[in-house]
Enzyme design. Sequence first.
Site, PDB file in Angstrom:
ATOM      1  N   TRP A 102       6.658   5.878 124.484  1.00 16.46           N
ATOM      2  CA  TRP A 102       6.206   6.065 123.100  1.00 16.46           C
ATOM      3  C   TRP A 102       5.692   7.477 122.902  1.00 16.46           C
ATOM      4  O   TRP A 102       5.937   8.085 121.863  1.00 16.46           O
ATOM      5  CB  TRP A 102       5.139   5.039 122.723  1.00 16.46           C
ATOM      6  CG  TRP A 102       5.632   3.623 122.747  1.00 16.46           C
ATOM      7  CD1 TRP A 102       5.158   2.597 123.509  1.00 16.46           C
ATOM      8  CD2 TRP A 102       6.713   3.057 121.977  1.00 16.46           C
ATOM      9  NE1 TRP A 102       5.871   1.450 123.261  1.00 16.46           N
ATOM     10  CE2 TRP A 102       6.825   1.704 122.337  1.00 16.46           C
ATOM     11  CE3 TRP A 102       7.601   3.578 121.028  1.00 16.46           C
ATOM     12  CZ2 TRP A 102       7.787   0.846 121.778  1.00 16.46           C
ATOM     13  CZ3 TRP A 102       8.558   2.724 120.463  1.00 16.46           C
ATOM     14  CH2 TRP A 102       8.640   1.383 120.845  1.00 16.46           C
ATOM     15  N   ASP A 173      -2.150   6.994 119.087  1.00 13.56           N
ATOM     16  CA  ASP A 173      -1.294   5.843 118.822  1.00 13.56           C
ATOM     17  C   ASP A 173      -1.943   4.660 119.552  1.00 13.56           C
ATOM     18  O   ASP A 173      -1.908   4.577 120.773  1.00 13.56           O
ATOM     19  CB  ASP A 173       0.115   6.112 119.366  1.00 13.56           C
ATOM     20  CG  ASP A 173       1.037   4.909 119.210  1.00 13.56           C
ATOM     21  OD1 ASP A 173       0.590   3.860 118.719  1.00 13.56           O
ATOM     22  OD2 ASP A 173       2.229   5.045 119.586  1.00 13.56           O
ATOM     23  N   LYS A 197       1.279  -6.104 117.533  1.00 15.42           N
ATOM     24  CA  LYS A 197       0.716  -6.460 118.841  1.00 15.42           C
ATOM     25  C   LYS A 197      -0.634  -7.161 118.666  1.00 15.42           C
ATOM     26  O   LYS A 197      -0.776  -8.311 119.040  1.00 15.42           O
ATOM     27  CB  LYS A 197       0.559  -5.234 119.736  1.00 15.42           C
ATOM     28  CG  LYS A 197       1.841  -4.796 120.452  1.00 15.42           C
ATOM     29  CD  LYS A 197       2.747  -3.952 119.614  1.00 15.42           C
ATOM     30  CE  LYS A 197       3.998  -3.505 120.342  1.00 15.42           C
ATOM     31  NZ  LYS A 197       4.274  -2.086 120.190  1.00 15.42           N
TER      32      LYS A 197
END
Length: 368
Positions: A102, A173, A197
Amino acid sequence: MKRALNFNAGPAALPEAVLQKAQGEWLNIEDTGMSVMELSHRSNTFDAIHSKSIALLKEIMDIPDNYEVLFLQGGASLQFTMVPMNLLQSDRKAYYVLTGSWSEKALKEAKKIGNTEIAASAKESNYTYIPAVEEIAYNPADAAYLHITTNNTIYGTQWKGYPQLENAPLIADMSSDILSKKIDVSKFGLIYAGAQKNLGPSGVTVVIIRKDLINSSLTNLPTMLQYETHAKSNSLYNTPPTLAIYLLSLVLEWVQDQGGVEKLEEMNTAKAKLIYDAIDNSEGFYKGHAVPDSRSHMNVTFTLPDDHATKQFLEQAKAAGFVGLNGHRSIGGCRASIYNAVPLSHCAELAEFMKKFKETYSASVVKS
Ligand SMILES: *Cc1c(COP(=O)(O)O)cnc(C)c1O
């Protein structure tokens, strides 16, 4: 009906109580005779849900008054672009700490917008650890910001402490560990997280931005890609993902019912310990991907002695009702994602299953 033992990496398990509440209100919310999806996003009923979500998030995360909470679309992935578009001035540099796929993707998008530099990277170890805060190299004189990925879903690593920056905002993030533990929001300039999530269903992305970083001079940017557009209109510039925001409000109420992030942090620590103990007490049968002091409390990644053992493990786990234990294709092996909504009892069942599997598999290999 039996609910699955759900260890999916994302979208992931939601609290059963949230799903039941939503089911009860599915056809008729607040006596409107309509589903939440059928309401105008400008109606009083939806406005109350929208405002409640923002207020609850501020309360639960103890977000200071000089921050704005935005509900956007496009996932965390669009934030890879919006962050540099809005915060990377042409005479400055954006610094990125690489801790997994990511962060690589975030850097790739920033490179299209302006100057970037890698401040630290764990890539050469196949991302088994989080670089020490002292390893992070950036120049406060030219830094627009420093970007980190607080939890790495694929590799199973997680930051335990955050760098303190001089003269540059820290951007994080937090898609896969927001609300999993107490954090000090004032240490960050901007936090973003896709909801799927720990926050709710996919479709809404939460952005928490310090107000002085909302740049009103970026008139050349596409309207929808400016933080200012959404900040000015309370995230109602256009039609927001109303169903996702409603479910987010229910998840936030559930977080409060659990006792807030402090309690969830305790639970998550206990959940992770069950599975890491199963790894550490297996005499090397299971091996954790992450080094112990970088281990994630959200995604536990591990391998077995060989492909045959892995295949058997996954097949038998599936037959026993476990879902989502395949590791990401880039590192193989297995992964158990144990976000907030995964109950402790499911983690205990998995730890027990791992122990039993190791015993029977080792015995069968000795025999054959
Ligand atoms: C899941 C995840 C993403 C991707 O989010 P999308 O909402 O699918 O764009 C980005 N970053 C992290 C850390 C993630 O865990």
